[in-house]
Design a protein around this motif. Structure first.
Motif, PDB file in Angstrom:
ATOM      1  N   SER A 218      22.221  10.942  29.083  1.00 48.75           N
ATOM      2  CA  SER A 218      22.203   9.545  29.836  1.00 48.75           C
ATOM      3  C   SER A 218      23.542   9.100  30.230  1.00 48.75           C
ATOM      4  CB  SER A 218      21.509   8.528  28.822  1.00 48.75           C
ATOM      5  OG  SER A 218      21.345   7.322  29.601  1.00 48.75           O
ATOM      6  N   ILE A 219      24.703   9.160  29.423  1.00 47.57           N
ATOM      7  CA  ILE A 219      25.843   9.068  29.952  1.00 47.57           C
ATOM      8  C   ILE A 219      26.310   9.913  30.992  1.00 47.57           C
ATOM      9  CG2 ILE A 219      28.191   8.609  29.156  1.00 47.57           C
ATOM     10  CD1 ILE A 219      27.236   7.679  26.494  1.00 47.57           C
ATOM     11  N   ALA A 220      26.174  11.310  30.832  1.00 44.56           N
ATOM     12  CA  ALA A 220      26.637  12.230  31.778  1.00 44.56           C
ATOM     13  C   ALA A 220      26.006  11.982  33.184  1.00 44.56           C
ATOM     14  CB  ALA A 220      26.398  13.697  31.405  1.00 44.56           C
ATOM     15  N   ARG A 221      24.783  11.746  33.097  1.00 48.41           N
ATOM     16  CA  ARG A 221      23.900  11.550  34.324  1.00 48.41           C
ATOM     17  C   ARG A 221      24.478  10.406  35.039  1.00 48.41           C
ATOM     18  NH1 ARG A 221      19.481  12.420  32.331  1.00 48.41           N
ATOM     19  NH2 ARG A 221      18.973  10.686  31.405  1.00 48.41           N
ATOM     20  N   LEU A 222      24.794   9.290  34.465  1.00 48.64           N
ATOM     21  CA  LEU A 222      25.323   8.167  35.086  1.00 48.64           C
ATOM     22  C   LEU A 222      26.795   8.451  35.527  1.00 48.64           C
ATOM     23  CD1 LEU A 222      24.949   4.804  35.238  1.00 48.64           C
ATOM     24  CD2 LEU A 222      26.180   4.715  33.132  1.00 48.64           C
ATOM     25  N   LEU A 223      27.567   8.987  34.619  1.00 52.22           N
ATOM     26  CA  LEU A 223      28.846   9.314  35.409  1.00 52.22           C
ATOM     27  C   LEU A 223      29.056  10.291  36.512  1.00 52.22           C
ATOM     28  CD1 LEU A 223      30.588  10.166  31.936  1.00 52.22           C
ATOM     29  CD2 LEU A 223      31.015   8.260  33.216  1.00 52.22           C
ATOM     30  N   LYS A 224      28.082  11.237  36.495  1.00 55.96           N
ATOM     31  CA  LYS A 224      27.797  12.112  37.851  1.00 55.96           C
ATOM     32  C   LYS A 224      27.543  11.251  38.903  1.00 55.96           C
ATOM     33  CE  LYS A 224      28.654  16.418  35.822  1.00 55.96           C
ATOM     34  NZ  LYS A 224      27.768  17.355  35.656  1.00 55.96           N
ATOM     35  N   ALA A 225      26.554  10.409  38.900  1.00 56.59           N
ATOM     36  CA  ALA A 225      26.003   9.602  40.008  1.00 56.59           C
ATOM     37  C   ALA A 225      27.132   8.718  40.383  1.00 56.59           C
ATOM     38  CB  ALA A 225      24.791   8.403  39.210  1.00 56.59           C
ATOM     39  N   THR A 226      28.211   8.187  39.690  1.00 55.07           N
ATOM     40  CA  THR A 226      29.226   7.610  40.048  1.00 55.07           C
ATOM     41  C   THR A 226      30.364   8.434  40.736  1.00 55.07           C
ATOM     42  OG1 THR A 226      28.786   6.203  38.046  1.00 55.07           O
ATOM     43  CG2 THR A 226      31.136   5.823  39.153  1.00 55.07           C
ATOM     44  N   GLY A 227      30.280   9.709  40.647  1.00 57.23           N
ATOM     45  CA  GLY A 227      31.017  10.644  41.396  1.00 57.23           C
ATOM     46  C   GLY A 227      32.098  11.500  40.265  1.00 57.23           C
ATOM     47  N   VAL A 228      31.842  11.373  39.102  1.00 56.20           N
ATOM     48  CA  VAL A 228      32.491  12.109  38.226  1.00 56.20           C
ATOM     49  C   VAL A 228      32.434  13.553  38.369  1.00 56.20           C
ATOM     50  CG1 VAL A 228      32.705  12.765  35.921  1.00 56.20           C
ATOM     51  CG2 VAL A 228      32.812  10.301  36.338  1.00 56.20           C
ATOM     52  N   SER A 229      33.500  14.407  38.445  1.00 59.57           N
ATOM     53  CA  SER A 229      33.433  16.032  38.889  1.00 59.57           C
ATOM     54  C   SER A 229      32.778  16.700  37.635  1.00 59.57           C
ATOM     55  CB  SER A 229      34.998  16.445  39.017  1.00 59.57           C
ATOM     56  OG  SER A 229      34.751  17.730  39.397  1.00 59.57           O
ATOM     57  N   ARG A 230      33.158  16.246  36.396  1.00 59.80           N
ATOM     58  CA  ARG A 230      32.641  17.262  35.437  1.00 59.80           C
ATOM     59  C   ARG A 230      32.422  16.077  34.102  1.00 59.80           C
ATOM     60  NH1 ARG A 230      32.369  22.582  34.054  1.00 59.80           N
ATOM     61  NH2 ARG A 230      32.624  22.954  31.650  1.00 59.80           N
ATOM     62  N   ALA A 231      31.549  16.236  33.202  1.00 67.89           N
ATOM     63  CA  ALA A 231      31.111  15.748  31.845  1.00 67.89           C
ATOM     64  C   ALA A 231      31.107  16.612  30.919  1.00 67.89           C
ATOM     65  CB  ALA A 231      30.064  14.652  32.304  1.00 67.89           C
ATOM     66  N   ASP A 232      31.831  16.715  29.998  1.00 65.06           N
ATOM     67  CA  ASP A 232      31.581  17.622  28.625  1.00 65.06           C
ATOM     68  C   ASP A 232      31.412  16.630  27.685  1.00 65.06           C
ATOM     69  OD1 ASP A 232      31.820  20.063  30.438  1.00 65.06           O
ATOM     70  OD2 ASP A 232      34.038  19.794  30.303  1.00 65.06           O
ATOM     71  N   VAL A 233      31.106  17.258  26.410  1.00 63.76           N
ATOM     72  CA  VAL A 233      30.707  16.656  25.214  1.00 63.76           C
ATOM     73  C   VAL A 233      31.171  17.172  24.125  1.00 63.76           C
ATOM     74  CG1 VAL A 233      28.860  15.838  23.919  1.00 63.76           C
ATOM     75  CG2 VAL A 233      28.400  15.798  26.217  1.00 63.76           C
ATOM     76  N   MET A 234      32.005  16.372  23.143  1.00 61.79           N
ATOM     77  CA  MET A 234      32.590  16.918  22.057  1.00 61.79           C
ATOM     78  C   MET A 234      31.759  16.125  20.705  1.00 61.79           C
ATOM     79  SD  MET A 234      34.574  19.162  20.961  1.00 61.79           S
ATOM     80  CE  MET A 234      34.502  19.614  19.052  1.00 61.79           C
ATOM     81  N   THR A 235      31.281  16.965  19.803  1.00 56.41           N
ATOM     82  CA  THR A 235      30.793  16.327  18.576  1.00 56.41           C
ATOM     83  C   THR A 235      31.197  16.653  17.254  1.00 56.41           C
ATOM     84  OG1 THR A 235      28.679  17.374  18.591  1.00 56.41           O
ATOM     85  CG2 THR A 235      28.785  15.411  19.677  1.00 56.41           C
ATOM     86  N   PHE A 236      31.195  16.018  16.342  1.00 54.86           N
ATOM     87  CA  PHE A 236      31.552  16.790  14.947  1.00 54.86           C
ATOM     88  C   PHE A 236      30.444  17.717  14.179  1.00 54.86           C
ATOM     89  CE2 PHE A 236      31.151  16.416  10.238  1.00 54.86           C
ATOM     90  CZ  PHE A 236      32.303  17.140  10.019  1.00 54.86           C
ATOM     91  N   ALA A 237      29.278  17.117  14.695  1.00 51.50           N
ATOM     92  CA  ALA A 237      28.020  18.144  13.999  1.00 51.50           C
ATOM     93  C   ALA A 237      26.997  17.936  15.093  1.00 51.50           C
ATOM     94  CB  ALA A 237      27.773  17.309  12.618  1.00 51.50           C
ATOM     95  N   ALA A 238      26.238  19.014  14.887  1.00 53.05           N
ATOM     96  CA  ALA A 238      25.050  19.171  15.766  1.00 53.05           C
ATOM     97  C   ALA A 238      23.774  19.704  15.020  1.00 53.05           C
ATOM     98  CB  ALA A 238      25.292  19.992  16.940  1.00 53.05           C
ATOM     99  N   GLY A 239      22.483  19.136  15.454  1.00 52.20           N
ATOM    100  CA  GLY A 239      21.308  19.819  14.704  1.00 52.20           C
ATOM    101  C   GLY A 239      21.190  21.144  14.747  1.00 52.20           C
ATOM    102  N   ALA A 240      20.436  21.689  13.923  1.00 50.40           N
ATOM    103  CA  ALA A 240      19.969  23.125  13.885  1.00 50.40           C
ATOM    104  C   ALA A 240      19.467  23.383  15.101  1.00 50.40           C
ATOM    105  CB  ALA A 240      19.189  23.090  12.685  1.00 50.40           C
ATOM    106  N   ASP A 241      19.297  24.785  15.406  1.00 42.76           N
ATOM    107  CA  ASP A 241      18.793  25.463  16.496  1.00 42.76           C
ATOM    108  C   ASP A 241      17.346  25.961  16.009  1.00 42.76           C
ATOM    109  OD1 ASP A 241      17.823  26.792  18.519  1.00 42.76           O
ATOM    110  OD2 ASP A 241      19.157  28.764  18.143  1.00 42.76           O
TER     111      ASP A 241
END
Length: 247
Positions: A218-241
Motif C-alpha cells: 500500500s505504501i509502495a503503490r502510494l510512493l510510485k503514484a507520487t513519482g518515486v523511482s523505486r521502492a524496496d522493503v527491508m524487514t527483520f522477519a518474514a512469514g513462512a513460505d
C-alpha cells in the motif's frame, strides 16, 4: 533518567535480547548461542521478490505468496523467518519496551543487506508509520527506531515525514490476504510538502515483520503514484513460505 540509571546497573549488552540469559558482551547481536542457533536465518534460498526463506517443498526461486499476489514494491529483503525465537525478540522490543533492541535489529538488517551484495543504496529510508493514537499509547514506533539506525549505518537520509498513517487499521494477525488488503486500503497518505522532495528517488521502507506484504504494498503503490523511482522493503522477519490450501 530512571532508564539511564538502570542501563548503568544492568547493561543491555549483558543479556540475550531473546531469552534474557546472561551473555558475554562480545557475542554477535547480543544473542546467546542457543537462541542464535535456533533462529531461522534467511541465508540459504530466498524469494527473488520478497526475500523470505523458500520452503524445501518449493523448487522455484519465488515464494508461493508472491506467485499468487503481485506486489507494488520492487524488491524485499529480510533477515529471518518469523518463528518462536524471532517473535520473542520483536515482542521484547514492542511490548516490553526494550527499545535498545532496535539498534541491534538494525545492525542485523544492515549485515543482511551487505551480504546480498546490494549494488546501490537507496536515497532515503522511511519507516512504516503508526497511527498517531497507537504511537502515543505505545510511546514509540519500533519501525522508526530501526529505520533511523539503519540510515545511520548506511550513511543515508532518514525521514519519518514522508508517509503518514491517516486511518487507524485493525489488527492484521488473523486476517486473510484479501482482508489485509481491505484493512490498509486508503490508510496512508504522502505528506503534502514531501511530494517534490521524493520525486525520482529510491526509497527503502522499513518494518519489523513481513507477512503478506499488504501494508508495504500500500505504501509502495502510494510512493510510485507520487513519482518515486523505486521502492524496496527491508524487514527483520518474514512469514513462512506457505502453500495456499484449497478451499
Amino acid at each position: 533518567m530512571i532508564d539511564t540509571l538502570l542501563g548503568l546497573i544492568y547493561p543491555d549488552s549483558l543479556y540475550c535480547i531473546c531469552c534474557g540469559r546472561l551473555i558475554d558482551s562480545s557475542v554477535p547481536y547480543s544473542l546467546c548461542k542457543s537462541c542464535s542457533d535456533n533462529i531461522s536465518w534467511a541465508n540459504v534460498r530466498t524469494c527473488d521478490k520478497c526475500g523470505k526463506l523458500l520452503g524445501d517443498h518449493n523448487p522455484l526461486s519465488i515464494c508461493y505468496n508472491c506467485r499468487e499476489h503481485g506486489h507494488s514494491f520492487d524488491r524485499g529483503y529480510t533477515c529471518t523467518e518469523y518463528g518462536m525465537y524471532e517473535k520473542e525478540i520483536i515482542f521484547n522490543l514492542k511490548y516490553k519496551r526494550k527499545t535498545y533492541i532496535a539498534p541491534i535489529i538494525a545492525e542485523i538488517m544492515y549485515d543482511r543487506l551487505e551480504a546480498t551484495g546490494l549494488e546501490e543504496y537507496p536515497d532515503i529510508i522511511i519507516p512504516v508509520p503508526m497511527h498517531v493514537t497507537k504511537e502515543r499509547k505505545r510511546g514509540f514506533n519500533q519501525a522508526a527506531l530501526i529505520a533511523k539506525e539503519m540510515a545511520r549505518l548506511m550513511g543515508i537520509e532518514y525521514r519519518a515525514d514522508v508517509v503518514m498513517r491517516c486511518k487507524s487499521t485493525g489488527v492484521m494477525k488473523r486476517l486473510s490476504p484479501e482482508e489485509r488488503l481491505n484493512n490498509v486500503r486508503s490508510a496512508f497518505e504522502v505528506y503534502e510538502g514531501m511530494r517534490r522532495k521524493i520525486f525520482g528517488k529510491n526509497i527503502f521502507i522499513v518494518d519489523d515483520i513481513y507477512t503478506t506484504g499488504a501494508t508495504v504494498d500500500s505504501i509502495a503503490r502510494l510512493l510510485k503514484a507520487t513519482g518515486v523511482s523505486r521502492a524496496d522493503v527491508m524487514t527483520f522477519a518474514a512469514g513462512a513460505d506457505m502453500v495456499k490450501e484449497a478451499i
